[in-house]
Design an enzyme around this catalytic site. Structure first.
Site, PDB file in Angstrom:
ATOM      1  N   SER A  45       0.896  -1.279  -0.171  1.00  0.00           N
ATOM      2  CA  SER A  45       0.082  -0.037   0.161  1.00  0.00           C
ATOM      3  C   SER A  45       0.903   1.067   0.124  1.00  0.00           C
ATOM      4  O   SER A  45       1.825   1.317   0.895  1.00  0.00           O
ATOM      5  CB  SER A  45      -0.782  -0.200   1.318  1.00  0.00           C
ATOM      6  OG  SER A  45      -1.894   0.955   0.970  1.00  0.00           O
ATOM      7  N   GLU A  46       0.819   2.321  -0.968  1.00  0.00           N
ATOM      8  CA  GLU A  46       1.669   3.069  -1.258  1.00  0.00           C
ATOM      9  C   GLU A  46       1.815   4.150  -0.065  1.00  0.00           C
ATOM     10  O   GLU A  46       2.485   4.761   0.178  1.00  0.00           O
ATOM     11  CB  GLU A  46       1.866   3.872  -2.624  1.00  0.00           C
ATOM     12  CG  GLU A  46       0.313   4.631  -2.649  1.00  0.00           C
ATOM     13  CD  GLU A  46      -0.404   3.885  -3.639  1.00  0.00           C
ATOM     14  OE1 GLU A  46      -0.487   2.275  -3.693  1.00  0.00           O
ATOM     15  OE2 GLU A  46      -1.255   4.539  -4.430  1.00  0.00           O
ATOM     16  N   ASN A  47       0.684   4.194   0.838  1.00  0.00           N
ATOM     17  CA  ASN A  47       0.763   5.000   2.008  1.00  0.00           C
ATOM     18  C   ASN A  47       1.773   4.427   3.113  1.00  0.00           C
ATOM     19  O   ASN A  47       1.398   4.959   4.226  1.00  0.00           O
ATOM     20  CB  ASN A  47      -0.754   5.438   2.427  1.00  0.00           C
ATOM     21  CG  ASN A  47      -1.565   4.171   2.873  1.00  0.00           C
ATOM     22  OD1 ASN A  47      -1.500   3.165   2.048  1.00  0.00           O
ATOM     23  ND2 ASN A  47      -2.375   4.269   3.688  1.00  0.00           N
ATOM     24  N   SER A  87       8.174   4.219   0.942  1.00  0.00           N
ATOM     25  CA  SER A  87       7.295   3.618   0.055  1.00  0.00           C
ATOM     26  C   SER A  87       7.691   3.900  -1.530  1.00  0.00           C
ATOM     27  O   SER A  87       7.664   2.995  -2.342  1.00  0.00           O
ATOM     28  CB  SER A  87       5.945   4.203   0.300  1.00  0.00           C
ATOM     29  OG  SER A  87       4.870   3.257  -0.607  1.00  0.00           O
TER      30      SER A  87
END
Lengths: 220, 231
Positions: A45-47, A87
């Site tokens: 998850s890019e967060n 990330s």
């Protein structure tokens, strides 16, 4: 014609054991539901999370644990948490094996448009431009045509581009196609009940039809 | 150890004036500095430039600052889920710079780390690349992006100590660590403030050197944008 879940189910067949995968918002998020249990994969998850688990139960909802679509999630065993800079370092650095995202348009040379409709929608690109610029393997989940019947698989994108020459494969509600290195959509499979002629007529960009085109199969 | 503690959000933001450049941590509504945003809303200031991945929602977070017309310019990667934002943008009342999320994270990181510019492939061939230097490295095209800094960085952490050391929780970390380093003055609000020495140095995410003011926050709402439950 495939519904959204069936598109996700077909894309899940592309997932290989040992992959780190980024799933975009919308249909791509549904892919997680169809990845076979015997495959060991890690969802990013890019967060700032590696190891997205299932959605939580009511008691386990945690405001400090969300995916890139801002949905509440859980973590699987062996997860790791990190900052947004870390990330995107792993995304830009080519460490994520597979990126699955939605598109409004794809061109025959693999350009993708999915972030803006001038004068109408200005939500922003989020992480999509970083993902498509660096990912090694990009699969797009999309509708073959717009609601008014216009093809979204084009010679050239008409909407503002998210990234150039980056899409490898497309799973639409009508077909599975590969973007050829020299340009053009190579038809690989057709959705159950959909004819090659229908796909040809609904694809504006160059469609390469070579030999017999099998119908998609679903394992479960 | 240097004590960075201030009483509350009002004291922490006392010298933020009109036209300041602010960074605000958070992804969506997760990890946003709720107390400082509430304190800013009480001030009669405007013309702010806000650097934040998102712009809140209509009735929470930065969305409330937009509604009060305190913001002149937003620098963000994704601003959906906010009708007032979209209205101000389409009518030209609000200036917006949309930049790829990874580029935003790295521009902020660079700002805190003394790197004036860097090259990234994100945005090559798109309108993001307009007016930017393009260079080829090893056969691939990259565009030059400049660093970002702020007059004030406002971050939210889970735990902090009086020396300004911070620990984040879950995905509420997001942009907070880089923003903490990129502010001339960095304000940290935390859910639990402890005396220096009580946090294990091995677990610190943001070292106290980056933080000038820290306070114990209160009444966290921690609103969830998309509550999703297992079926």
């Amino acid at each position: 014609m495939l519904n959204k879940d069936q598109i996700a189910q077909r894309i899940a067949k592309e997932v290989k054991n040992g992959q780190y995968i980024n799933l975009g918002i919308g249909i791509p998020t549904l892919v997680a539901n169809y990845i076979p249990d015997e495959l060991e994969v890690v969802l990013q998850s890019e967060n700032g999370l590696l190891g997205i688990g299932p959605f939580p139960t009511e008691e386990n909802v945690d405001a400090d644990l969300i995916n890139a679509g801002k949905q509440t999630i859980t973590m699987v065993k062996g997860s790791s948490l990190f900052s947004s800079a870390e990330s995107f370092a792993m995304i830009r650095g080519g460490h994520v094996h597979l990126t699955i995202l939605g598109a409004m348009e794809v061109s025959e040379n693999g350009d993708i448009a999915n972030w803006k409709i001038p004068g109408k929608m200005v939500k922003g690109m989020g992480g999509a431009m970083d993902l498509v610029a660096s990912a090694k393997n990009i699969i797009v989940a999309m509708q073959h045509c717009s609601r008014d019947g216009r093809s979204k698989l084009l010679k050239e994108c008409s909407l503002p581009i998210t990234g150039i020459k980056c899409v490898n494969k497309i799973v639409s509600d009508l077909a599975v196609m590969e973007v050829l290195p020299e340009g053009g959509f190579k038809l690989l499979e057709r959705a159950p009940g959909v004819s090659v002629e229908e796909i040809v007529s609904k694809t504006e960009g160059r469609l390469v039809v070579d030999g017999e085109i099998p119908e998609m199969t679903f394992d479960n | 150890m240097i004590n960075k503690t201030v009483k509350d959000a009002d004291e922490a933001i006392r010298d933020i004036t009109s036209n300041a450049v602010l960074m605000l941590g958070g992804f969506g509504l997760s990890g946003i500095p709720e107390n400082c945003i509430s304190a800013l809303l009480k001030k009669d200031i405007s013309g702010l430039t806000c650097i934040s991945n998102n712009a809140g929602v209509d009735d929470f977070g930065i969305g409330l600052m937009l509604k009060k017309r305190m913001v002149k310019k937003m620098i963000s990667s994704y601003v959906g889920e906010n009708a007032e934002f979209e209205r101000q943008l389409l009518s030209g009342e609000l200036e917006v710079e949309l930049i790829p999320q990874g580029t935003l994270a790295e521009r902020v990181r660079a700002g805190g780390a003394g790197i004036p510019a860097f090259f990234t492939p994100a945005g090559v061939g798109t309108e993001v690349a307009e007016g930017k230097e393009i260079r080829e490295f090893d056969g691939k095209l990259y565009l030059m992006e400049r660093c970002l800094k702020a007059d004030f960085s406002i971050v939210k952490a889970w735990k902090g100590d009086t020396a300004g050391n911070l620990i984040y929780k879950g995905t509420a970390r997001n942009f907070n660590p880089m923003m903490a380093a990129a502010g001339k003055i960095t304000i940290a609000e935390v859910e639990e403030l402890v005396p220096a020495g009580e946090l294990d140095p091995n677990t610190i995410h943001t070292p106290g050197i980056y933080v000038q003011r820290i306070f114990q926050g209160k009444d966290y709402e921690k609103r969830i944008e998309q509550k999703t439950i297992r079926k």
